[in-house]
Design a protein around this motif. Structure first.
Motif, mmCIF file in Angstrom:
data_model
loop_
_atom_site.group_PDB
_atom_site.id
_atom_site.type_symbol
_atom_site.label_atom_id
_atom_site.label_comp_id
_atom_site.label_asym_id
_atom_site.label_seq_id
_atom_site.Cartn_x
_atom_site.Cartn_y
_atom_site.Cartn_z
ATOM 1 N N TRP A 1 19.832 45.187 38.985
ATOM 2 C CA TRP A 1 19.833 45.839 37.347
ATOM 3 C C TRP A 1 20.944 44.133 37.340
ATOM 4 O O TRP A 1 21.646 44.317 36.366
ATOM 5 C CB TRP A 1 20.413 46.743 37.325
ATOM 6 N N TYR A 2 21.483 43.773 38.799
ATOM 7 C CA TYR A 2 23.250 43.020 38.423
ATOM 8 C C TYR A 2 22.192 41.160 38.100
ATOM 9 O O TYR A 2 23.188 40.952 37.186
ATOM 10 C CB TYR A 2 23.898 42.648 39.554
ATOM 11 N N LEU A 3 21.056 41.835 38.441
ATOM 12 C CA LEU A 3 20.353 40.626 37.419
ATOM 13 C C LEU A 3 20.111 40.742 35.258
ATOM 14 O O LEU A 3 19.840 40.009 35.261
ATOM 15 C CB LEU A 3 18.947 40.060 37.795
ATOM 16 N N PHE A 4 20.769 41.494 34.712
ATOM 17 C CA PHE A 4 20.097 41.683 33.531
ATOM 18 C C PHE A 4 21.277 41.255 33.153
ATOM 19 O O PHE A 4 21.363 40.545 32.095
ATOM 20 C CB PHE A 4 20.177 43.728 33.641
ATOM 21 N N PRO A 5 22.428 41.722 33.491
ATOM 22 C CA PRO A 5 23.817 40.882 33.422
ATOM 23 C C PRO A 5 23.652 39.160 33.328
ATOM 24 O O PRO A 5 24.796 38.728 32.482
ATOM 25 C CB PRO A 5 25.027 41.625 33.345
ATOM 26 N N GLU B 1 16.499 46.474 28.759
ATOM 27 C CA GLU B 1 15.745 45.479 27.279
ATOM 28 C C GLU B 1 16.984 44.499 27.501
ATOM 29 O O GLU B 1 16.111 43.735 26.364
ATOM 30 C CB GLU B 1 16.038 46.986 26.087
ATOM 31 N N SER B 2 18.711 44.316 27.802
ATOM 32 C CA SER B 2 18.732 44.031 27.087
ATOM 33 C C SER B 2 18.597 42.559 27.609
ATOM 34 O O SER B 2 18.609 41.025 27.360
ATOM 35 C CB SER B 2 20.262 43.917 27.273
ATOM 36 N N ALA B 3 18.715 42.491 29.150
ATOM 37 C CA ALA B 3 18.234 40.864 29.698
ATOM 38 C C ALA B 3 16.499 40.373 28.952
ATOM 39 O O ALA B 3 16.252 39.161 28.567
ATOM 40 C CB ALA B 3 16.929 41.080 31.192
ATOM 41 N N SER B 4 15.859 41.247 28.818
ATOM 42 C CA SER B 4 14.413 41.213 27.992
ATOM 43 C C SER B 4 14.505 40.452 26.880
ATOM 44 O O SER B 4 13.196 39.303 26.464
ATOM 45 C CB SER B 4 13.416 42.376 27.839
ATOM 46 N N VAL B 5 15.048 40.740 26.401
ATOM 47 C CA VAL B 5 16.219 40.445 24.402
ATOM 48 C C VAL B 5 16.675 39.114 24.745
ATOM 49 O O VAL B 5 16.211 37.949 24.566
ATOM 50 C CB VAL B 5 16.949 40.962 23.880
ATOM 51 N N ALA B 6 17.985 38.863 25.913
ATOM 52 C CA ALA B 6 18.392 37.727 25.968
ATOM 53 C C ALA B 6 17.245 36.846 26.606
ATOM 54 O O ALA B 6 17.368 35.687 25.939
ATOM 55 C CB ALA B 6 18.956 38.007 26.922
ATOM 56 N N SER C 1 17.985 51.511 14.294
ATOM 57 C CA SER C 1 19.560 51.356 14.929
ATOM 58 C C SER C 1 19.047 51.469 16.389
ATOM 59 O O SER C 1 18.210 52.156 17.369
ATOM 60 C CB SER C 1 20.617 51.833 14.312
ATOM 61 N N TRP C 2 19.787 50.527 17.691
ATOM 62 C CA TRP C 2 19.670 50.726 18.892
ATOM 63 C C TRP C 2 20.554 51.224 19.252
ATOM 64 O O TRP C 2 21.205 51.670 18.928
ATOM 65 C CB TRP C 2 19.828 49.387 19.131
ATOM 66 N N PRO C 3 20.221 52.305 20.592
ATOM 67 C CA PRO C 3 20.910 52.642 20.793
ATOM 68 C C PRO C 3 21.742 51.309 21.748
ATOM 69 O O PRO C 3 21.076 50.398 22.494
ATOM 70 C CB PRO C 3 20.363 53.213 22.300
ATOM 71 N N GLU C 4 23.710 51.718 22.024
ATOM 72 C CA GLU C 4 24.224 51.622 23.304
ATOM 73 C C GLU C 4 23.977 50.748 24.302
ATOM 74 O O GLU C 4 23.622 52.108 24.341
ATOM 75 C CB GLU C 4 25.991 51.628 22.092
ATOM 76 N N ILE C 5 24.554 50.290 25.036
ATOM 77 C CA ILE C 5 24.504 49.690 26.714
ATOM 78 C C ILE C 5 25.635 50.111 26.920
ATOM 79 O O ILE C 5 26.630 50.387 26.749
ATOM 80 C CB ILE C 5 24.896 48.486 26.586
ATOM 81 N N SER D 1 16.301 54.573 23.113
ATOM 82 C CA SER D 1 15.493 53.883 23.956
ATOM 83 C C SER D 1 14.670 53.531 24.172
ATOM 84 O O SER D 1 13.678 52.542 24.568
ATOM 85 C CB SER D 1 16.769 54.419 25.666
ATOM 86 N N ASP D 2 13.671 54.058 24.240
ATOM 87 C CA ASP D 2 12.066 54.174 24.588
ATOM 88 C C ASP D 2 11.370 53.267 23.716
ATOM 89 O O ASP D 2 10.819 52.380 23.816
ATOM 90 C CB ASP D 2 10.781 55.240 24.907
ATOM 91 N N GLY D 3 11.958 53.572 22.112
ATOM 92 C CA GLY D 3 11.552 52.440 20.829
ATOM 93 C C GLY D 3 12.274 51.056 20.938
ATOM 94 O O GLY D 3 11.588 50.030 20.925
#
Length: 222
Positions: free
Chosen positions: A167-171, A123-128, A107-111, A57-59
């Motif tokens: 956190w609701y702003l990430f999705p 991290e998914s929000a930063s990627v998106a 491989s990335w960890p699953e959400i 997850s840190d990676g």
């Protein structure tokens, strides 16, 4: 020690810093961080003790946070990327989402739901957001099968429970990107409407928002 251009007090009389200074700082930060990338560029294993979320997850966090910087740097330069940052991040994106959850080098960890397994949702929000800023130079260059795998990984943010706060702003951010590339549906619309509705409900007046229900004010208020 950052190496910066000379101050420009004509263009920037208060600080002497111009866009060239911020570009130089960003480039040097990215160059330093990318030394710790895995061979396929999917993870950045920065030195130091692991967090409670674990090394993998840190990676992902190292990848996602620096990808956002690379995206801002490149989008602000209208796509000019002389150091080839986006090529590396796009390669890492495809590699990390090829077999999510697998215990291998890339491989990335699953959400998952919030808690120890939930950090990838952050991290998914930063990627998106990084993908939304750089769509012509990243997302649009991926083969359709890679786009499908990236979408599948990102959708984990829409199907798991965030912490009851910002956190609701990430999705919401993930959903906004998916809709921007023509991959919206009822799940993305629900995430956007839910996030915006909560944000409106958290408004306390005079520019202040709580971070969740009640007087939950913290550093995210801004």
């Amino acid at each position: 020690m950052l190496r910066l251009p000379p101050e420009d007090r004509t263009l920037s009389p208060y600080t002497g810093c111009t866009r060239a200074h911020w570009e130089a700082a960003a480039d040097q930060l990215l160059d330093a961080a990318l030394r710790y990338a895995t061979p396929g560029h999917a993870l950045l294993d920065l030195p130091g003790p692991p967090s409670r979320s674990g090394v993998r997850s840190d990676g992902l966090e190292g990848y996602a946070r620096t990808f956002l910087l690379a995206a801002l740097r490149t989008a602000g330069a209208s796509g000019k990327d002389p150091r080839g940052y986006l090529e590396r991040y796009t390669a890492g994106l495809a590699r990390g989402t090829r077999t999510p959850g697998r215990d291998d080098t890339e491989s990335w960890p699953e959400i998952g739901h919030h808690g120890i397994q939930g950090q990838p949702m952050v991290e998914s929000a930063s990627v998106a957001l990084a993908l939304r800023l750089t769509t012509p130079w990243t997302w649009d260059t991926l083969p359709g099968a890679d786009q499908d795998r990236v979408e599948h990984w990102l959708r984990g943010a829409l199907t798991h429970t965030p912490a009851p706060n910002n956190w609701y702003l990430f999705p919401l951010t993930v959903a906004g990107f998916l809709e921007s590339v023509g991959r919206g549906d009822t799940d993305t619309r629900r995430a956007i409407e839910r996030g915006l509705g909560l944000l409106e409900g958290w408004y306390q007046g005079q520019g202040w928002y709580s971070d969740g229900d009640g007087r939950a004010f913290d550093h995210y208020n801004g």
